[in-house]
Design a protein around this motif. Structure first.
Motif, PDB file in Angstrom:
ATOM      1  N   TYR A   1       0.826  -1.201   0.000  1.00 50.82           N
ATOM      2  CA  TYR A   1       0.000   0.000   0.000  1.00 50.82           C
ATOM      3  C   TYR A   1       0.868   1.262   0.000  1.00 50.82           C
ATOM      4  O   TYR A   1       1.365   1.688   1.018  1.00 50.82           O
ATOM      5  CB  TYR A   1      -0.918  -0.034   1.230  1.00 50.82           C
ATOM      6  N   ILE A   2       1.061   1.797  -1.202  1.00 54.85           N
ATOM      7  CA  ILE A   2       1.736   3.089  -1.341  1.00 54.85           C
ATOM      8  C   ILE A   2       0.619   4.124  -1.358  1.00 54.85           C
ATOM      9  O   ILE A   2      -0.370   3.940  -2.081  1.00 54.85           O
ATOM     10  CB  ILE A   2       2.535   3.175  -2.664  1.00 54.85           C
ATOM     11  N   VAL A   3       0.755   5.176  -0.588  1.00 53.75           N
ATOM     12  CA  VAL A   3      -0.318   6.188  -0.488  1.00 53.75           C
ATOM     13  C   VAL A   3      -0.733   6.638  -1.885  1.00 53.75           C
ATOM     14  O   VAL A   3       0.104   6.996  -2.710  1.00 53.75           O
ATOM     15  CB  VAL A   3       0.153   7.386   0.359  1.00 53.75           C
ATOM     16  N   GLY A   4      -2.036   6.581  -2.137  1.00 56.21           N
ATOM     17  CA  GLY A   4      -2.544   7.001  -3.439  1.00 56.21           C
ATOM     18  C   GLY A   4      -2.927   5.813  -4.307  1.00 56.21           C
ATOM     19  O   GLY A   4      -3.831   5.903  -5.118  1.00 56.21           O
TER      20      GLY A   4
ATOM     21  N   TYR B   1       8.016   5.816  11.034  1.00 57.68           N
ATOM     22  CA  TYR B   1       7.488   7.126  10.653  1.00 57.68           C
ATOM     23  C   TYR B   1       7.977   7.516   9.251  1.00 57.68           C
ATOM     24  O   TYR B   1       7.200   7.929   8.397  1.00 57.68           O
ATOM     25  CB  TYR B   1       7.927   8.184  11.679  1.00 57.68           C
ATOM     26  N   LYS B   2       9.270   7.339   9.018  1.00 56.96           N
ATOM     27  CA  LYS B   2       9.837   7.738   7.720  1.00 56.96           C
ATOM     28  C   LYS B   2       9.264   6.882   6.596  1.00 56.96           C
ATOM     29  O   LYS B   2       8.976   7.376   5.517  1.00 56.96           O
ATOM     30  CB  LYS B   2      11.363   7.626   7.753  1.00 56.96           C
TER      31      LYS B   2
ATOM     32  N   PHE C   1       5.393   8.091   6.339  1.00 56.26           N
ATOM     33  CA  PHE C   1       5.057   9.474   6.000  1.00 56.26           C
ATOM     34  C   PHE C   1       6.041  10.180   5.071  1.00 56.26           C
ATOM     35  O   PHE C   1       5.715  11.227   4.533  1.00 56.26           O
ATOM     36  CB  PHE C   1       4.868  10.296   7.278  1.00 56.26           C
ATOM     37  N   VAL C   2       7.238   9.626   4.925  1.00 56.65           N
ATOM     38  CA  VAL C   2       8.179  10.245   3.973  1.00 56.65           C
ATOM     39  C   VAL C   2       8.194   9.422   2.685  1.00 56.65           C
ATOM     40  O   VAL C   2       8.034   9.956   1.599  1.00 56.65           O
ATOM     41  CB  VAL C   2       9.597  10.360   4.578  1.00 56.65           C
ATOM     42  N   HIS C   3       8.326   8.099   2.856  1.00 56.45           N
ATOM     43  CA  HIS C   3       8.319   7.245   1.664  1.00 56.45           C
ATOM     44  C   HIS C   3       6.887   6.931   1.222  1.00 56.45           C
ATOM     45  O   HIS C   3       6.685   6.353   0.166  1.00 56.45           O
ATOM     46  CB  HIS C   3       9.047   5.933   1.937  1.00 56.45           C
ATOM     47  N   LEU C   4       5.934   7.279   2.030  1.00 60.45           N
ATOM     48  CA  LEU C   4       4.497   7.049   1.781  1.00 60.45           C
ATOM     49  C   LEU C   4       4.172   5.570   1.563  1.00 60.45           C
ATOM     50  O   LEU C   4       3.210   5.227   0.887  1.00 60.45           O
ATOM     51  CB  LEU C   4       4.023   7.875   0.574  1.00 60.45           C
TER      52      LEU C   4
END
Lengths: 533, 291
Positions: free
Chosen positions: B42-45, B254-255, B258-261
């Motif tokens: 699950y990659i955001v989007g 977290y990274k 929220f950073v690598h999504l």
């Protein structure tokens, strides 16, 4: 009962003349107080071989009526607007969404504070109220992604970081702005004059849906007010260079040589500082340097090419400058730490964003405000390259008041507000017209020349859909190299390997092709058949 | 229908319902949702795709294992050293000053580090204490003719420097709890030992500490679970760097999310961290029960 007064004919005529004179004086006074914005009428003559009468409508709002009598001479009349036209010259109904309230999300940057202050003017012009939610950058990052992903439409106007624009456009988290630009009820194209924006600024929001290619195609986002950055450019201490009789370095080799001299002759000051930490936009620095050395982070087919000699050489130079001539603990310096370090008078050269010129030359914030010079990024063996950065603005596709949101975007990015934002020192405009204004040139001094020169070779950041991942991987390894945990070469090779895995995972090498080619307006390198991760 | 009797019997449900619902939606539901997402790519989007335990395999043995095990190592080192130092200094100080900890002034001073927001703590330590050029610490060292250090600004010293901040912030908590425990000790065994001629050390090791064993274990559990969740101080001082020098599991999660999504892998790391905390807590509680 008294008889009504009789008015004779002469008095009646005098009164009439008096009234006419009063109206004339009033009209003259009105015109004097509200001078008509300079408009110019251009008459051109062309020779047309036909003899018929032709009427054409030009896509810009002006109508060109071409009357061709039996002779062959055509007379064309075009109205030309001033470079910074007022809002009343836009041929749209600003009040069409009066009574609505929209919300805007962004960071606490000066440009947003300025827009927030000016929003009353927008409300007066349109009857639309704007609610500002300005957050700290990290909080903003997390919140915008969560809101976009949820599709809640919490905010009507969203603002997007340069490196995230491709993700937002590709995921359809923005309502494409070209729809509004093409709607004559919502945008007077001639007044708005989108071609006034720097091409690099527009590229961030351009996307070709047929080939999934960024940097070209229709305009999906609008460059944000006062958000132009050239990253990096070189700041330097004029007094120290003069004292040590050092010429302003034009190349990275000369910069290193100058740092060497400073270190020997003036050991109490740090020769060089820039960003060196993980994340925090650090990748901008080595990325631009790699461009100067003739390389890039990806080739045309999105394969990472940090293992090529030119990229390794550039990263070696960056690591040497930071490790040997940078401050202690350079591997943890983000933009804030580096800027504060330079503004406190502790460094001679500072390679970073053009956005900081205003702060650094402000005597209330900088100890060396009157001793700072600015110039273009030093050249590498293949010339100069720098990154052109700008944020984007667009309506949220799930928001209720998208038309009102567009009107706000158009107002905020108009030539007038861009000019006023920059004149107030709250940001650097993405419009060319602003940079040509005398007031701006006086206020922003040499930075304008640096911007104009840099724009010629500036490239946009890789419009990659996993921008955060790419940035994190690359900056983690460069930061480790600065810290001495590995060599610059090892940092490049390991970054390349991890980038390949991440890009593969994101589907960049899928067949059939999921994404278009890499295009950044600069030096795109063709894919080599002997490529290895 | 006897409503009165029914209400009397089951009224507790209505009292419990608001907090139970809150607990369910804020705690239980996210745990299960987190686990559910961890079974997806699950990659955001993108739409989540079910991939079973692939994320777990990638983390433990596959492509992400190198970074994961490194973070586990950093987390363990950070937790062990922090907790040992907090307990040793906390208990030692409490024994020395426990009769004075009842003073309001001393209590207020001890509470100060805990009430300062972690981010403020991070900025104070990062900029004013640890900064290699302007920091107070290097200035003090220079007064004694000692070499300056890079503290949080270098990979070698970043982890011990972060541990020092955590020790400074939470040791007063241990002092206060342990002092309360000492105050509550029954006086008779101590007095009997004094009459029998026991030394202060003997009283400490054979009477006081054994009587306070369960309290010490409780403090240990609290500190371990808290330190495993350390996040804010690291984000405010080192962001997990330089390089990956202070990247504990929380920062990695977290990274990744929220950073690598990459929500799939981010949630997998969250689930793993949850189980580590759960297992360590159960073990500690079991030890306390046995004791």
């Amino acid at each position: 009962m008294s008889e009504p007064k009789k008015v004779d004919r002469r008095k009646f005529i005098y009164a009439g003349l008096g009234a006419v004179a009063l109206i004339a004086i009033g009209a003259a006074a009105y015109v004097a107080m509200n001078p008509p914005v300079v408009t110019q009428t251009v008459t051109t003559s062309t020779t047309v071989p036909t003899t018929s009468v032709v009427t054409t409508t030009v896509p810009t709002t002006s109508v060109v009526t071409t009357t061709v009598p039996t002779t062959s001479v055509v007379t064309t009349t075009t109205e030309i607007l001033p470079p910074i036209p007022d809002f009343n010259l836009a041929k749209i109904d600003w009040k069409q969404c009066a009574g609505t309230e929209i919300s805007y999300i962004s960071t606490t940057a000066a440009r947003n504070q300025y827009l927030s202050k000016r929003s009353k003017d927008f409300e007066e012009l349109t009857g639309i109220k704007v609610k500002f939610d300005l957050l700290a950058e990290r909080e903003f990052d997390d919140k915008t992604f969560v809101i976009a992903q949820s599709g809640s439409g919490t905010y009507d106007v969203i603002t997007i970081k340069p490196a995230n624009q491709s993700t937002f456009i590709m995921r359809k988290w923005v309502d494409p702005t070209y729809k509004y630009l093409e709607d004559s009820k919502l945008c007077d194209q001639k007044w708005y004059n989108i071609s006034d924006f720097f091409p690099g600024a527009l590229m961030y929001g351009q996307f070709d849906e047929s080939t999934n290619t960024f940097g070209t195609g229709k305009q999906h986002t609008i460059p944000m007010t006062g958000a132009l950055e050239m990253l990096p450019i070189l700041y330097y201490r004029t007094d120290i260079l003069k004292e040590l009789d050092i010429k302003l370095p034009q190349t990275f080799d000369e910069l290193e040589q100058a740092c060497k001299i400073i270190k020997q002759k003036k050991p109490d000051i740090v020769p060089f500082v820039t960003r060196g930490c993980r994340m925090a936009g650090t990748w901008n620095i080595p990325l631009a340097m790699i461009g100067c050395y003739g390389g890039n982070i990806f080739d045309e087919e999105w394969y990472p090419i940090l293992n090529r000699p030119e990229a390794i050489e550039a990263v070696e130079k960056y690591v040497t400058l930071m490790k040997d001539y940078g401050p202690p603990g350079a591997a943890t310096y983000d933009n804030t730490k580096a800027r504060q370090f330079f503004m406190s008078g502790n460094a001679v050269f500072y390679l970073d964003s053009s956005l900081y010129w205003g702060t650094m030359t402000d005597p209330t914030q900088s100890k060396v405000a009157d001793k700072i010079g600015v110039t273009e990024i030093p050249a590498g063996p293949k010339g100069r390259k720098t990154n052109f950065l700008t944020w984007g603005m667009a309506p949220d596709p799930n928001a209720k008041n998208r038309k009102a949101a567009w009107l706000f975007i158009m107002w905020a990015t108009s030539a007038k507000i861009e000019y006023e934002t920059m004149a107030a020192g709250s940001g650097v405009s993405c419009r060319r017209s602003t940079h040509k204004e005398k007031v701006i040139q006086e206020k922003w001094g040499p930075l304008i020349d640096v911007h104009v020169a840099s724009e010629k070779y500036a490239q946009i950041l890789p419009p990659v859909i996993i921008g955060g991942t790419v940035q994190d991987i690359f900056s983690t390894y460069t930061s480790s190299a600065i810290d001495g945990q590995m060599s610059a070469k090892e940092a490049c090779l390991r970054s390349n390997e991890e980038l390949y895995k991440a890009m593969k995972e994101a589907g960049y090498y899928d067949e059939p092709k999921k994404y278009g080619k890499y295009y950044n307006g600069g030096n795109v390198i063709p894919h080599s058949s002997d490529w290895k991760p | 229908m006897n409503w009165k009797r029914f209400l009397n019997r089951y009224s507790f449900i209505f009292y419990l319902l608001p907090s139970s619902l809150l607990l369910f939606f804020m705690l239980i539901y996210p745990i299960f949702w987190n686990f559910y997402i961890s079974l997806h790519k699950y990659i955001v989007g993108d739409n989540p795709t079910f991939i079973g335990l692939t994320n777990y395999y990638d983390i433990f043995l596959g492509t992400l294992s190198k970074n994961f095990w490194y973070s586990v190592y950093i987390t363990i080192i950070l937790t062990i050293l922090t907790v040992i130092l907090q307990l040793a200094i906390g208990i030692g100080t409490a024994l020395l000053i426990h009769d004075k900890t009842q003073s309001k002034i001393i209590r207020s001073v001890l509470l100060l580090p805990m009430i300062v927001a972690p981010v403020v703590n991070g900025v104070i330590w990062g900029y004013f204490i640890y900064h290699p050029s302007f920091g107070v610490l290097n200035y003090v060292l220079s007064l004694f003719g000692l070499e300056p250090h890079l503290w949080t600004y270098s990979a070698q010293e970043a982890l011990p420097s972060v541990i020092a901040i955590l020790v400074w912030q939470w040791t007063p908590f241990v002092i206060l709890l342990f002092s309360s425990g000492l105050e509550a000790l029954p006086k008779a065994p101590v007095e009997a030992a004094i009459v029998d001629g026991a030394s202060s050390w003997q009283i400490l090791f054979y009477i006081k500490l054994p009587l306070l064993k369960s309290l010490i274990l409780s403090i240990l559990v609290l500190r371990i679970t808290d330190t495993l969740r350390a996040f804010d101080i690291i984000m405010a001082t080192t962001l997990g760097g330089p390089g990956r020098a202070t990247e504990i599991l929380n920062i990695m999660a977290y990274k990744t999310a929220f950073v690598h999504l990459n929500m799939g892998v981010g949630c997998t790391l969250g689930t793993i961290l949850f189980f580590i905390s759960l297992i360590s807590t159960i073990l500690m509680l079991y030890v306390i029960k046995v004791e």
